[in-house]
Write a protein that holds these residues in place. Structure first.
Motif, PDB file in Angstrom:
ATOM      1  N   VAL A 148       0.810  -1.213   0.000  1.00 35.95           N
ATOM      2  CA  VAL A 148       0.000   0.000   0.000  1.00 35.95           C
ATOM      3  C   VAL A 148       0.849   1.271   0.000  1.00 35.95           C
ATOM      4  O   VAL A 148       0.506   2.273  -0.616  1.00 35.95           O
ATOM      5  N   GLU A 198      -8.555  -2.908  -4.361  1.00 41.75           N
ATOM      6  CA  GLU A 198      -8.978  -3.841  -3.316  1.00 41.75           C
ATOM      7  C   GLU A 198      -7.837  -4.035  -2.343  1.00 41.75           C
ATOM      8  O   GLU A 198      -6.691  -4.083  -2.749  1.00 41.75           O
ATOM      9  N   ASN A 199      -8.209  -4.196  -1.064  1.00 41.46           N
ATOM     10  CA  ASN A 199      -7.156  -4.596  -0.139  1.00 41.46           C
ATOM     11  C   ASN A 199      -6.847  -6.045  -0.375  1.00 41.46           C
ATOM     12  O   ASN A 199      -7.709  -6.827  -0.725  1.00 41.46           O
ATOM     13  N   LEU A 217      -4.849  -6.887   6.491  1.00 47.74           N
ATOM     14  CA  LEU A 217      -4.538  -5.483   6.731  1.00 47.74           C
ATOM     15  C   LEU A 217      -3.741  -5.257   8.009  1.00 47.74           C
ATOM     16  O   LEU A 217      -2.949  -4.326   8.103  1.00 47.74           O
ATOM     17  N   ASN A 227       0.324  -5.664   4.100  1.00 46.22           N
ATOM     18  CA  ASN A 227      -0.595  -4.585   3.807  1.00 46.22           C
ATOM     19  C   ASN A 227      -0.470  -4.201   2.340  1.00 46.22           C
ATOM     20  O   ASN A 227       0.262  -3.308   1.965  1.00 46.22           O
ATOM     21  N   ALA A 283      -2.308  -3.923  -1.782  1.00 48.04           N
ATOM     22  CA  ALA A 283      -3.527  -3.601  -2.516  1.00 48.04           C
ATOM     23  C   ALA A 283      -3.434  -4.146  -3.928  1.00 48.04           C
ATOM     24  O   ALA A 283      -2.337  -4.326  -4.464  1.00 48.04           O
TER      25      ALA A 283
END
Ligand SMILES: Nc1nc2c(ncn2[C@@H]2O[C@H](COP(=O)(O)OP(=O)(O)O)[C@@H](O)[C@H]2O)c(=O)[nH]1
Ligand SMILES: [Mg+2]
Length: 644
Positions: free
Chosen positions: A452, A473-474, A478, A484, A486
């Motif tokens: 991310v 979208e993740n 998370l 983390n 995407a």
């Protein structure tokens, strides 16, 4: 060979996730390759593969494994498992595949020859873009033979690799894989290709989970049905087809026929891969091996064709889709006399790489040559490199281009029909702006997976490459620190993807971002032709199609690059970029100041002046003849991404 004791599987993954290294350990555990011949990524046998440390071609290999556990069939039924393990020998046919997106045709072909796949995910990297693509291919790939029409794809065994690494994030990557496959965490296996941990267990799981091949013609004599999934060419033995036998059997001397091309031949030899070709008496159903055909003409054997008996033939198996080339470039022999040699070389290359295509073309100043289609820039680089190395040819290679479709102002030009579009493969055939009504260009749908924290950087390069960002979208957990990540869905012009986007993505994400793409729709484009002139003459090989918005930068880049690459000539030389009918960039390459009078000490000045006059005239003559010598490596270097 009893079908129940055969397992056919491939290893699929994103590039560098450890496929070939895992294969090394399997070869050791099964004693397939003698220790003294073992080396890292031993299945990467091509010189170029070893130099670059990547797998370019799929490689099948047959292993024999003695399982300390009885097979599931024996355990139940008439042979109840009673504590004492009974040794059983299994034949495990493994196909190692490349991970780079340009070579995914290799992956898709390998999948049709096997019943299952090991999906490898690097525990230091997690799920990457090509993990998704290869998984989707495995899920969609229907079986051959009796399994034909089976809706379910291949059996997939999820495996997490490199667990020895200090950077391994096994539990986080496990969660990603669980989400990806919607599977139970207990199904995921752990291995290290470096230490060998988990490899023996993995082989046993392959035996348990991958279905044995089946055939409805077991015991029927005199039949054969084999799918050609690859081939190679040998000067002595002609085409050697790599086959998966679905039904029947084949042995030396059998009279055979290609079901689709209709060509007859006799099997000169049959055998299996160890991984080099090893002769055997016969190949039976469920097995993977090769048949030497002796055929020397190109264009007869093709991947996806079926080999069957000449007498009593069986219907063809479902073959392969011919892949769509993504980039095109034309190759011309530097010396027109080498044209026939070049044609021969391309024919032979095609017999070791079925994904590449070529077609004869002629261009006014470049003479006769071939327009070649490639699955991407790396593919193009590899093929041109092979042409140079394996065939010792001096070539002029044009700037690679994607395909454009043009509708002309003058309706009579539109392939003879009003409203019809004409395909343009070569930049030097790209029409002048005044003749164009509308240009259409391909767009791609791309998936980018990235940590991310790099999203901001990626947005910047996407903007610069005309990307349209869709959903984000993740990906993964998370709460996990490094997990983390995407996934971005992006649309962008193929032209912009080819403009060094892969490298920019890698460098802007410190190597952590990955991308996969597929060609989507055609859209209207705003592009024009940029020509490069040397000594006032257009060099067609350097022409390219660029975005109108970028034409100045591109012209400057091309001119500067050529200036840095061209060797000094005897005279000063103008290098110019031209678009929209005018010169928009220009440089002068100064000539070599070879002082022809240097050897005269003192002496009389008029003699010196005479000599200098003579030299000037000589240069003028050379210039007039347009004899600018552009060495072959300048074409190769100009061809590689226009950025540097
Ligand atoms: N630490 C560690 N490194 C590995 C392991 N397996 C492969 N590698 C390294 O990862 C890189 C890519 O390996 P390779 O087998 O060529 O990957 P492929 O592209 O999937 O075939 C190489 O530098 C290997 O040395 C492993 O189990 N542990
Ligand atoms: Mg590899």
């Amino acid at each position: 060979m009893d079908l129940k004791h055969i397992r056919n599987f491939s290893i699929i993954a994103h590039i560098d996730h450890g496929k070939s290294t895992l294969a090394d350990r399997m070869l050791e555990v099964t004693h397939t390759i003698p220790e003294r011949l073992m080396r890292d990524q031993v299945l990467d046998s091509m010189e170029l593969e070893r130099e670059r440390g990547i797998t370019i071609k799929m490689q099948p290999v047959r292993m024999e494994y003695t399982s300390p556990q009885p097979s599931p069939e024996r355990r139940g039924g008439t042979f109840p498992f009673q504590g004492k393990a009974e040794d059983e020998v299994f034949v495990l046919n493994l196909i190692d595949t490349p991970g780079h997106v340009d070579f995914s045709y290799e992956v898709s072909r390998s999948l049709k020859a096997v019943e299952g796949s090991i999906l490898l995910v690097d525990s230091t990297q997690g799920v990457q873009a090509q993990t998704l693509t290869t998984l989707a291919m495995a899920r969609l790939s229907k079986g051959g033979g009796d399994a034909e029409g089976l809706e379910a794809g291949k059996k997939i065994i999820p495996v997490i690799s490199k667990i020895d690494s200090p950077l391994a994030r096994v539990s986080e990557v496990k969660e990603e894989v669980v989400k990806l496959l919607n599977c139970d965490p207990s199904e995921i296996l752990l291995v290290s290709g470096r230490t060998g941990e988990g490899v023996e267990n993995l082989l046993q799981e392959v035996i348990k989970r991958v279905p044995a091949p089946t055939s409805s013609l077991v015991g029927v004599e005199g039949v054969l049905r084999a799918l050609i999934f690859d081939f190679k060419y040998s000067n002595h033995r002609g085409v050697i087809v790599f086959v998966r036998i679905f039904d029947g059997q084949v042995k030396k001397g059998d009279n055979l026929i290609f079901a689709v091309s209709g060509e007859k031949f006799t099997a000169l030899q049959v055998g299996t891969f160890s991984p080099e070709e090893t002769m055997r008496e016969s190949l039976g159903s469920g097995e993977i091996g090769y048949i030497v055909t002796g055929i020397k003409k190109p264009g007869i054997a093709s991947v996806g064709d079926t080999v069957t008996k000449f007498i009593n033939p069986l219907p063809a198996l479902a073959g392969y889709m011919q892949p769509m080339p993504v980039v095109w470039a034309s190759v011309f022999p530097e010396d027109a006399d080498d044209f026939t040699l070049l044609r021969l070389a391309l024919g032979k290359l095609k017999l070791s790489d079925s994904s590449f295509s070529y077609e004869e073309e002629s261009s006014g100043s470049l003479g006769r040559g071939f327009r070649c289609g490639f699955l991407g820039m790396l593919h193009l680089e590899i093929i041109t490199e092979r042409l140079k190395r394996e065939f010792n040819l001096n070539l002029v290679i044009t700037t690679p281009s994607i395909i454009y479709e043009v509708e002309y102002n003058n309706p009579s030009l539109n392939s003879g029909q009003v409203g019809k579009r004409e395909k343009i493969y070569s930049p030097y055939h790209f029409p002048d702006d005044s003749n164009i009504k509308t240009i259409f260009e391909p767009w791609v749908n791309a998936k980018i997976i990235t940590p991310v924290k790099y999203l901001g950087n990626i947005m910047q390069i996407l903007f610069d490459h005309e990307g349209e960002v869709g959903e984000t979208e993740n990906f993964g957990d998370l709460s996990a620190q490094a997990g983390n990540r995407a996934m971005l869905l992006v649309k962008m012009p193929l032209r912009e993807l080819m403009r060094n986007f892969f490298d920019e993505l890698k460098s802007t994400t410190s190597g952590y971002g990955s991308i996969s793409y597929e060609i989507a729709e055609m859209r209207e484009g705003n592009v024009t032709r940029l020509d490069v002139l040397v000594a006032d003459e257009v060099v067609p090989a350097f022409s390219k199609v660029v975005s109108k918005k970028r034409v100045e930068i591109e012209a400057e880049n091309s001119v500067l690059k050529l200036e840095s690459l061209l060797p000094r000539q005897m005279f000063t030389l103008k290098i110019q970029g031209k678009a929209f009918g005018r010169i928009i960039s220009s440089r002068t390459l100064s000539g070599m100041k070879k002082d022809v009078t240097a050897h005269m000490y003192g002496g009389d000045i008029t003699r010196k002046m005479k000599l200098r006059e003579k030299q000037k005239k000589g240069k003028k003559k050379m210039k007039e003849r347009g004899q600018v010598n552009i060495p072959q490596d300048v074409f190769l270097k100009m061809m590689r991404s226009g950025e540097k």
